[in-house]
Design a protein around this motif. Structure first.
Motif, PDB file in Angstrom:
ATOM      1  N   ASN B 162      73.519  58.873  62.963  1.00  0.00           N
ATOM      2  CA  ASN B 162      73.121  59.288  64.297  1.00  0.00           C
ATOM      3  C   ASN B 162      73.800  60.595  64.716  1.00  0.00           C
ATOM      4  O   ASN B 162      74.481  60.665  65.737  1.00  0.00           O
ATOM      5  CB  ASN B 162      73.446  58.171  65.302  1.00  0.00           C
ATOM      6  CG  ASN B 162      72.792  58.420  66.636  1.00  0.00           C
ATOM      7  OD1 ASN B 162      71.836  59.197  66.725  1.00  0.00           O
ATOM      8  ND2 ASN B 162      73.313  57.799  67.671  1.00  0.00           N
ATOM      9  N   ILE B 163      73.650  61.601  63.900  1.00  0.00           N
ATOM     10  CA  ILE B 163      74.267  62.893  64.179  1.00  0.00           C
ATOM     11  C   ILE B 163      73.166  63.906  64.499  1.00  0.00           C
ATOM     12  O   ILE B 163      72.137  63.950  63.829  1.00  0.00           O
ATOM     13  CB  ILE B 163      75.076  63.386  62.964  1.00  0.00           C
ATOM     14  CG1 ILE B 163      76.210  62.404  62.657  1.00  0.00           C
ATOM     15  CG2 ILE B 163      75.647  64.784  63.230  1.00  0.00           C
ATOM     16  CD1 ILE B 163      76.864  62.632  61.320  1.00  0.00           C
ATOM     17  N   LYS B 164      73.418  64.686  65.542  1.00  0.00           N
ATOM     18  CA  LYS B 164      72.423  65.661  65.964  1.00  0.00           C
ATOM     19  C   LYS B 164      72.534  66.928  65.113  1.00  0.00           C
ATOM     20  O   LYS B 164      73.626  67.411  64.847  1.00  0.00           O
ATOM     21  CB  LYS B 164      72.660  66.000  67.443  1.00  0.00           C
ATOM     22  CG  LYS B 164      71.522  66.735  68.097  1.00  0.00           C
ATOM     23  CD  LYS B 164      71.729  66.735  69.617  1.00  0.00           C
ATOM     24  CE  LYS B 164      70.754  67.666  70.308  1.00  0.00           C
ATOM     25  NZ  LYS B 164      71.056  69.092  70.125  1.00  0.00           N
ATOM     26  N   ASN B 165      71.406  67.436  64.693  1.00  0.00           N
ATOM     27  CA  ASN B 165      71.379  68.713  63.976  1.00  0.00           C
ATOM     28  C   ASN B 165      71.517  69.837  64.990  1.00  0.00           C
ATOM     29  O   ASN B 165      70.618  70.080  65.778  1.00  0.00           O
ATOM     30  CB  ASN B 165      70.060  68.845  63.210  1.00  0.00           C
ATOM     31  CG  ASN B 165      69.944  70.199  62.533  1.00  0.00           C
ATOM     32  OD1 ASN B 165      70.914  70.943  62.433  1.00  0.00           O
ATOM     33  ND2 ASN B 165      68.755  70.523  62.079  1.00  0.00           N
ATOM     34  N   ASP B 166      72.668  70.522  64.976  1.00  0.00           N
ATOM     35  CA  ASP B 166      72.848  71.591  65.953  1.00  0.00           C
ATOM     36  C   ASP B 166      72.802  72.978  65.305  1.00  0.00           C
ATOM     37  O   ASP B 166      73.271  73.954  65.872  1.00  0.00           O
ATOM     38  CB  ASP B 166      74.157  71.393  66.746  1.00  0.00           C
ATOM     39  CG  ASP B 166      75.365  71.208  65.833  1.00  0.00           C
ATOM     40  OD1 ASP B 166      75.211  71.264  64.597  1.00  0.00           O
ATOM     41  OD2 ASP B 166      76.472  71.001  66.361  1.00  0.00           O
ATOM     42  N   TYR B 167      72.245  73.056  64.119  1.00  0.00           N
ATOM     43  CA  TYR B 167      72.030  74.353  63.485  1.00  0.00           C
ATOM     44  C   TYR B 167      70.681  74.924  63.926  1.00  0.00           C
ATOM     45  O   TYR B 167      69.743  74.178  64.184  1.00  0.00           O
ATOM     46  CB  TYR B 167      71.974  74.201  61.962  1.00  0.00           C
ATOM     47  CG  TYR B 167      73.304  73.963  61.282  1.00  0.00           C
ATOM     48  CD1 TYR B 167      74.322  74.896  61.330  1.00  0.00           C
ATOM     49  CD2 TYR B 167      73.507  72.798  60.544  1.00  0.00           C
ATOM     50  CE1 TYR B 167      75.520  74.678  60.681  1.00  0.00           C
ATOM     51  CE2 TYR B 167      74.707  72.568  59.888  1.00  0.00           C
ATOM     52  CZ  TYR B 167      75.714  73.518  59.955  1.00  0.00           C
ATOM     53  OH  TYR B 167      76.891  73.302  59.301  1.00  0.00           O
ATOM     54  N   THR B 168      70.610  76.251  63.945  1.00  0.00           N
ATOM     55  CA  THR B 168      69.295  76.854  64.091  1.00  0.00           C
ATOM     56  C   THR B 168      68.615  76.836  62.724  1.00  0.00           C
ATOM     57  O   THR B 168      69.271  76.626  61.702  1.00  0.00           O
ATOM     58  CB  THR B 168      69.396  78.323  64.554  1.00  0.00           C
ATOM     59  OG1 THR B 168      70.044  79.073  63.513  1.00  0.00           O
ATOM     60  CG2 THR B 168      70.203  78.446  65.841  1.00  0.00           C
ATOM     61  N   LYS B 169      67.319  77.061  62.729  1.00  0.00           N
ATOM     62  CA  LYS B 169      66.566  77.074  61.484  1.00  0.00           C
ATOM     63  C   LYS B 169      67.135  78.092  60.501  1.00  0.00           C
ATOM     64  O   LYS B 169      67.300  77.823  59.313  1.00  0.00           O
ATOM     65  CB  LYS B 169      65.104  77.427  61.771  1.00  0.00           C
ATOM     66  CG  LYS B 169      64.118  76.465  61.150  1.00  0.00           C
ATOM     67  CD  LYS B 169      62.698  76.865  61.523  1.00  0.00           C
ATOM     68  CE  LYS B 169      61.733  75.865  60.935  1.00  0.00           C
ATOM     69  NZ  LYS B 169      60.354  76.128  61.339  1.00  0.00           N
ATOM     70  N   GLU B 170      67.459  79.262  61.035  1.00  0.00           N
ATOM     71  CA  GLU B 170      67.968  80.351  60.181  1.00  0.00           C
ATOM     72  C   GLU B 170      69.320  79.980  59.585  1.00  0.00           C
ATOM     73  O   GLU B 170      69.571  80.194  58.405  1.00  0.00           O
ATOM     74  CB  GLU B 170      68.104  81.657  60.988  1.00  0.00           C
ATOM     75  CG  GLU B 170      66.792  82.260  61.455  1.00  0.00           C
ATOM     76  CD  GLU B 170      66.165  81.492  62.621  1.00  0.00           C
ATOM     77  OE1 GLU B 170      66.925  80.850  63.393  1.00  0.00           O
ATOM     78  OE2 GLU B 170      64.919  81.499  62.745  1.00  0.00           O
ATOM     79  N   GLU B 171      70.182  79.426  60.433  1.00  0.00           N
ATOM     80  CA  GLU B 171      71.509  79.019  59.946  1.00  0.00           C
ATOM     81  C   GLU B 171      71.378  77.974  58.848  1.00  0.00           C
ATOM     82  O   GLU B 171      72.093  78.001  57.844  1.00  0.00           O
ATOM     83  CB  GLU B 171      72.333  78.414  61.087  1.00  0.00           C
ATOM     84  CG  GLU B 171      72.869  79.421  62.063  1.00  0.00           C
ATOM     85  CD  GLU B 171      73.501  78.735  63.267  1.00  0.00           C
ATOM     86  OE1 GLU B 171      74.441  79.305  63.822  1.00  0.00           O
ATOM     87  OE2 GLU B 171      73.060  77.632  63.656  1.00  0.00           O
ATOM     88  N   LEU B 172      70.455  77.057  59.077  1.00  0.00           N
ATOM     89  CA  LEU B 172      70.283  75.962  58.136  1.00  0.00           C
ATOM     90  C   LEU B 172      69.867  76.485  56.766  1.00  0.00           C
ATOM     91  O   LEU B 172      70.366  76.025  55.731  1.00  0.00           O
ATOM     92  CB  LEU B 172      69.224  75.004  58.684  1.00  0.00           C
ATOM     93  CG  LEU B 172      69.379  73.529  58.325  1.00  0.00           C
ATOM     94  CD1 LEU B 172      70.752  73.029  58.710  1.00  0.00           C
ATOM     95  CD2 LEU B 172      68.314  72.708  59.026  1.00  0.00           C
ATOM     96  N   GLU B 173      68.971  77.444  56.772  1.00  0.00           N
ATOM     97  CA  GLU B 173      68.507  78.019  55.513  1.00  0.00           C
ATOM     98  C   GLU B 173      69.639  78.794  54.839  1.00  0.00           C
ATOM     99  O   GLU B 173      69.843  78.710  53.632  1.00  0.00           O
ATOM    100  CB  GLU B 173      67.291  78.926  55.776  1.00  0.00           C
ATOM    101  CG  GLU B 173      66.737  79.616  54.538  1.00  0.00           C
ATOM    102  CD  GLU B 173      66.426  78.651  53.397  1.00  0.00           C
ATOM    103  OE1 GLU B 173      66.222  77.449  53.650  1.00  0.00           O
ATOM    104  OE2 GLU B 173      66.412  79.104  52.229  1.00  0.00           O
ATOM    105  N   GLU B 174      70.376  79.505  55.641  1.00  0.00           N
ATOM    106  CA  GLU B 174      71.490  80.292  55.112  1.00  0.00           C
ATOM    107  C   GLU B 174      72.530  79.389  54.453  1.00  0.00           C
ATOM    108  O   GLU B 174      72.984  79.627  53.336  1.00  0.00           O
ATOM    109  CB  GLU B 174      72.128  81.056  56.282  1.00  0.00           C
ATOM    110  CG  GLU B 174      73.101  82.138  55.866  1.00  0.00           C
ATOM    111  CD  GLU B 174      73.686  82.826  57.098  1.00  0.00           C
ATOM    112  OE1 GLU B 174      74.899  83.045  57.110  1.00  0.00           O
ATOM    113  OE2 GLU B 174      72.923  83.101  58.047  1.00  0.00           O
TER     114      GLU B 174
END
Lengths: 310, 186
Positions: B162-174
């Motif tokens: 139950n953890i929220k994804n707080d990355y942006t799409k770009e950060e996540l890809e990086e």
């Protein structure tokens, strides 16, 4: 003393030293976002537990800081990435190469009770972990990088990569990881390494003094920083070729601004497949010093495979 | 000695307690009292062993202010089960040199013990075990958590814990590219 004992002591150090509260209270304040109290907030804020720094360290210890799991967990959230970068990658490095880490950080030897863990390291813990576990390959020969099982890093190897006037620097270099290249008679050996305290090293002083330009096309595969070509700088001693058993002149290596080294060379292919390059090439004027500490940095077969690889 | 026994206290405790009366009483942060075999407590917890050896055990209930009653109940339950289940020679010798021993897979009963816990209870128990210096219980509980993560993608881990994804799409890809190296196997 074993690593197990060392880890145990560190993890328990905080909580059993009277301020046992530090385990509970300290970790509560670490809990992401929920600035509310500890136990009370549990029920409303589900599963803050895994975000706790101590819990994560213990969980990863139980799987011997499996690098794949660590890479995955750092992608889950910012909080988890932060904990990984501050604690988990460091613990991985210590678990794989305790003496090398203590030598690089100047921290007291791991294993002595009460020693705090080393804090920061130039270039960061994730980069050092990758350096320990990832062969950089050889872009110029189209050899891709890859995850490695066991790598041996040594200061003796490192010394042979330093020119005479830079011999005072402390540099660890791995044995070359050999790669067959399709269509080529010879093998490519890829190697990597790291300086201690690169900012104050003679090597860096030489590079800066000679106004060597940073490369435009190559980046450090470990930390992404810019690199100097030691070949372009004229700072590759003959002992480097000898040590590697490489063809003279067919070697390149780079040092990044954080002090990570990576490079490759062409190796004469030996007739016996398990031939030892050191035996033929490096034996002469570069004999092993008595006080040299060889250090294996490896993914440590047994428990690692058992828990993590599957 | 009058002890207000915790609600879920296991049967075994009573047997052990009656057999030798050699028990210690522990008090949770919310004031509940639990009785546990002194021998098991000393063997399984470095902190309790220190307190017992140092004479800092309070007959009216040794305060463990950092541990809530649910977690302490599980700790005591674990100690009692451990004391009763398998005092085999192998296990005893391994617990002596535990710090240096490689990780040992949880026993069947240990698995069942952690499997029945909710996530919250599991995490609380990890903290309690850490606080009390209980090597084996730590290994067993942490192993359980690592199993819950094993082989899962970041998305699945977010779901399980139950953890929220707080990355942006770009950060996540990086960061995906940055951390792909461990998967480039030979």
């Amino acid at each position: 003393m074993s690593e197990g004992a060392r880890n145990t002591r560190r993890f328990f150090g905080a909580s059993s030293s009277g301020a046992a509260g530090s385990g509970g209270a300290g970790s509560a304040s670490n809990r992401d976002g929920s600035g509310i109290g500890a136990a009370a907030s549990r029920s409303s804020d589900v599963n803050t537990g895994i975000l706790d720094e101590n819990v994560l360290a213990l969980v990863f210890r139980s799987i011997n800081f499996d690098p794949k799991a660590l890479c995955t967990v750092a992608r889950v959230s910012r909080r988890l990435r932060a904990v990984a970068e501050r604690v988990l990658w460091r613990e991985l490095c210590i678990s794989r190469a305790p003496r090398m880490v203590s030598s690089l950080t100047g921290a007291p030897a791991a294993g002595v009770a009460g020693n705090p863990p080393p804090g920061r390291i130039v270039g960061g813990w994730p980069a050092l972990a990758k350096l320990l576990l990832f062969c950089c390959g050889a872009a110029s020969a189209s050899v891709p990088g890859h995850f490695t099982g066991v790598s041996r890093f040594s200061k003796t190897s490192g010394r042979s990569f330093l020119t005479r006037r830079c011999r005072g620097d402390l540099l660890y270099v791995s044995d070359p990881c050999e790669h067959a290249v399709p269509g080529a008679d010879d093998d490519v050996g890829a190697y990597r390494g790291v300086f201690r305290g690169f900012m104050r090293s003679r090597t860096r002083a030489c590079l800066v003094g000679r106004r060597v330009a940073l490369e435009t096309r190559v980046r450090c595969p470990y930390c992404g920083a810019r690199v100097w070509s030691m070949v372009a700088a004229g700072l590759v001693p003959r002992s480097a070729w000898k040590r590697l058993g490489a063809y003279e002149g067919r070697l390149e290596y780079y040092v990044c601004v954080s002090g990570h080294l990576h490079g490759n060379c062409w190796l004469a292919r030996l007739t016996s497949s398990d031939g030892d390059h050191d035996g033929g090439g490096g034996g002469g004027d570069d004999s092993e010093d008595e006080d040299d500490e060889e250090e294996d940095a490896s993914t440590e077969g047994g428990s690692d495979d058992g828990h993590a690889a599957n | 000695m009058e002890v207000d026994k915790g609600k879920g206290e296991a049967e075994e405790t009573r047997k052990v307690a009656e057999a030798d009366r050699d028990t210690v009483t522990l008090k949770s942060s919310d004031g509940k009292l639990f009785e546990v075999s002194k021998e098991a407590a000393a063997r399984l917890s470095t902190v309790l062993a220190g307190m017992i050896a140092g004479g800092s055990i309070d007959d009216n209930g040794t305060d463990l202010k950092q541990i809530g009653s649910e977690a302490l109940e599980n700790v005591v339950d674990y100690c009692n089960k451990h004391a009763n289940s398998i005092p085999s020679a192998a296990l005893i010798s391994s617990s002596i040199s535990f710090n240096t021993a490689p990780f040992k897979e949880p026993e069947e009963w240990e698995r069942k013990f952690v499997d029945r816990l909710s996530h919250d209870a599991l995490f609380d128990l990890v903290e309690a075990a850490n606080f009390l210096g209980m090597e084996r219980l730590l290994d067993v509980t942490c192993h359980k958590i690592s199993e819950m993560m094993k082989g899962k993608s970041p998305d699945q881990i977010r779901e399980v814990f139950n953890i929220k994804n707080d990355y942006t799409k770009e950060e996540l890809e990086e960061i995906r590219q940055e951390l792909a190296w461990a998967f480039y196997d030979d």
